[in-house]
Design a protein around this motif. Structure first.
Motif, mmCIF file in Angstrom:
data_model
loop_
_atom_site.group_PDB
_atom_site.id
_atom_site.type_symbol
_atom_site.label_atom_id
_atom_site.label_comp_id
_atom_site.label_asym_id
_atom_site.label_seq_id
_atom_site.Cartn_x
_atom_site.Cartn_y
_atom_site.Cartn_z
ATOM 1 N N VAL A 1 7.092 -3.751 -8.096
ATOM 2 C CA VAL A 1 6.465 -5.044 -8.387
ATOM 3 C C VAL A 1 5.126 -5.150 -7.665
ATOM 4 C CG1 VAL A 1 6.681 -7.538 -8.024
ATOM 5 C CG2 VAL A 1 8.615 -6.235 -8.916
ATOM 6 N N LEU A 2 5.074 -4.748 -6.395
ATOM 7 C CA LEU A 2 3.818 -4.808 -5.650
ATOM 8 C C LEU A 2 2.741 -3.931 -6.281
ATOM 9 C CD1 LEU A 2 5.012 -4.722 -1.930
ATOM 10 C CD2 LEU A 2 3.834 -6.596 -3.078
ATOM 11 N N VAL A 3 3.129 -2.740 -6.678
ATOM 12 C CA VAL A 3 2.154 -1.813 -7.267
ATOM 13 C C VAL A 3 1.691 -2.303 -8.635
ATOM 14 C CG1 VAL A 3 1.892 0.538 -8.163
ATOM 15 C CG2 VAL A 3 2.966 0.164 -5.953
ATOM 16 N N SER A 4 2.579 -2.942 -9.378
ATOM 17 C CA SER A 4 2.218 -3.375 -10.729
ATOM 18 C C SER A 4 1.309 -4.600 -10.748
ATOM 19 C CB SER A 4 3.472 -3.656 -11.552
ATOM 20 O OG SER A 4 4.156 -4.766 -11.026
ATOM 21 N N ALA B 1 -4.230 -1.833 0.629
ATOM 22 C CA ALA B 1 -3.831 -2.238 1.976
ATOM 23 C C ALA B 1 -2.734 -3.302 1.919
ATOM 24 C CB ALA B 1 -5.040 -2.762 2.750
ATOM 25 N N MET B 2 -2.843 -4.218 0.984
ATOM 26 C CA MET B 2 -1.824 -5.255 0.845
ATOM 27 C C MET B 2 -0.505 -4.672 0.326
ATOM 28 S SD MET B 2 -2.976 -7.956 2.092
ATOM 29 C CE MET B 2 -1.799 -9.157 1.571
ATOM 30 N N VAL B 3 -0.598 -3.671 -0.552
ATOM 31 C CA VAL B 3 0.613 -2.996 -1.024
ATOM 32 C C VAL B 3 1.302 -2.312 0.156
ATOM 33 C CG1 VAL B 3 1.501 -1.115 -2.452
ATOM 34 C CG2 VAL B 3 -0.173 -2.699 -3.399
ATOM 35 N N GLY B 4 0.521 -1.626 0.993
ATOM 36 C CA GLY B 4 1.081 -0.972 2.175
ATOM 37 C C GLY B 4 1.737 -1.966 3.122
ATOM 38 N N LEU B 5 1.087 -3.090 3.338
ATOM 39 C CA LEU B 5 1.658 -4.133 4.192
ATOM 40 C C LEU B 5 2.934 -4.697 3.565
ATOM 41 C CD1 LEU B 5 1.408 -5.912 6.707
ATOM 42 C CD2 LEU B 5 0.024 -7.484 5.326
ATOM 43 N N GLY B 6 2.908 -4.865 2.242
ATOM 44 C CA GLY B 6 4.088 -5.358 1.539
ATOM 45 C C GLY B 6 5.272 -4.417 1.684
ATOM 46 N N VAL B 7 5.016 -3.116 1.618
ATOM 47 C CA VAL B 7 6.092 -2.127 1.784
ATOM 48 C C VAL B 7 6.660 -2.204 3.199
ATOM 49 C CG1 VAL B 7 6.597 0.344 1.867
ATOM 50 C CG2 VAL B 7 5.236 -0.595 -0.009
ATOM 51 N N ILE B 8 5.783 -2.338 4.185
ATOM 52 C CA ILE B 8 6.238 -2.441 5.582
ATOM 53 C C ILE B 8 7.092 -3.691 5.774
ATOM 54 C CG2 ILE B 8 5.435 -2.811 7.954
ATOM 55 C CD1 ILE B 8 3.071 -0.949 7.250
ATOM 56 N N VAL B 9 6.731 -4.777 5.113
ATOM 57 C CA VAL B 9 7.502 -6.016 5.224
ATOM 58 C C VAL B 9 8.826 -5.912 4.457
ATOM 59 C CG1 VAL B 9 7.505 -8.459 4.547
ATOM 60 C CG2 VAL B 9 5.500 -7.473 5.656
#
Length: 170
Positions: free
Chosen positions: A57-60, A67-75
């Motif tokens: 979902v984040l990538v789409s 950077a926000m996708v990476g932060l989203g994955v970490i969260v």
């Protein structure tokens, strides 16, 4: 005067070996190794699938940058088990439902309640890291046991019910 319950007659020889006391003196039947491992594996897989869906979902979403996708994955990695743990307050996650087990407090056999999200985070995210650290420590000459005491344990629901019924009727 009540006579003592013969655990082997009520539960069978293998299950009778897993009977243990709680902190309040009541007895319960600890879940076997295979059901505990299967419940853990199901819970890990549920969380991994949810994290994967979150990443997709984040990538789409085209409006957020890398950077926000990476932060989203970490969260997502700790957030998904915490959210899954909200439904774990009665000690019955999807893995526990499938294996007939329940996570209980060792002091009184009660449900986890508000500590359930933390218990799920520990079970799904921190436990694999702890296992790796223990293996490294054991190979390096350490004892391989973490400090502290056990506070929760998986219970075999059916066998515990049979035990408590037999003790009540004795």
């Amino acid at each position: 005067m009540s006579r003592p319950v013969d655990l082997v007659d009520v539960l069978g020889p293998d299950v009778a070996k897993r009977v243990e006391p709680l902190g309040n003196g009541q007895r319960y039947v600890r879940a076997g190794q295979w059901p505990m491992a299967a419940a853990w594996l199901v819970d890990v897989l549920v969380c991994a699938v949810c994290v994967f869906i979150g990443i997709v979902v984040l990538v789409s979403v085209s409006t957020i940058d890398d950077a926000m996708v990476g932060l989203g994955v970490i969260v997502l990695i700790p957030a998904v088990p915490l959210l899954y743990g909200v439904f774990y307050g009665n000690g019955r996650s999807l893995g526990a439902l499938l294996t007939g087990t329940r996570l209980i407090r060792l002091k009184d056999g009660g449900r986890l309640g508000f500590s359930a999200p933390w218990a799920m985070l520990v079970r799904v995210v921190l436990l694999p890291f702890l296992i790796v650290i223990m293996l490294i420590g054991a190979l390096g000459g350490g004892t391989g046991s973490p400090p502290g005491s056990l506070r929760r344990r998986s219970q075999d629901i059916d066998a515990t019910h049979r035990l408590q019924t037999a003790e009540a009727s004795a």
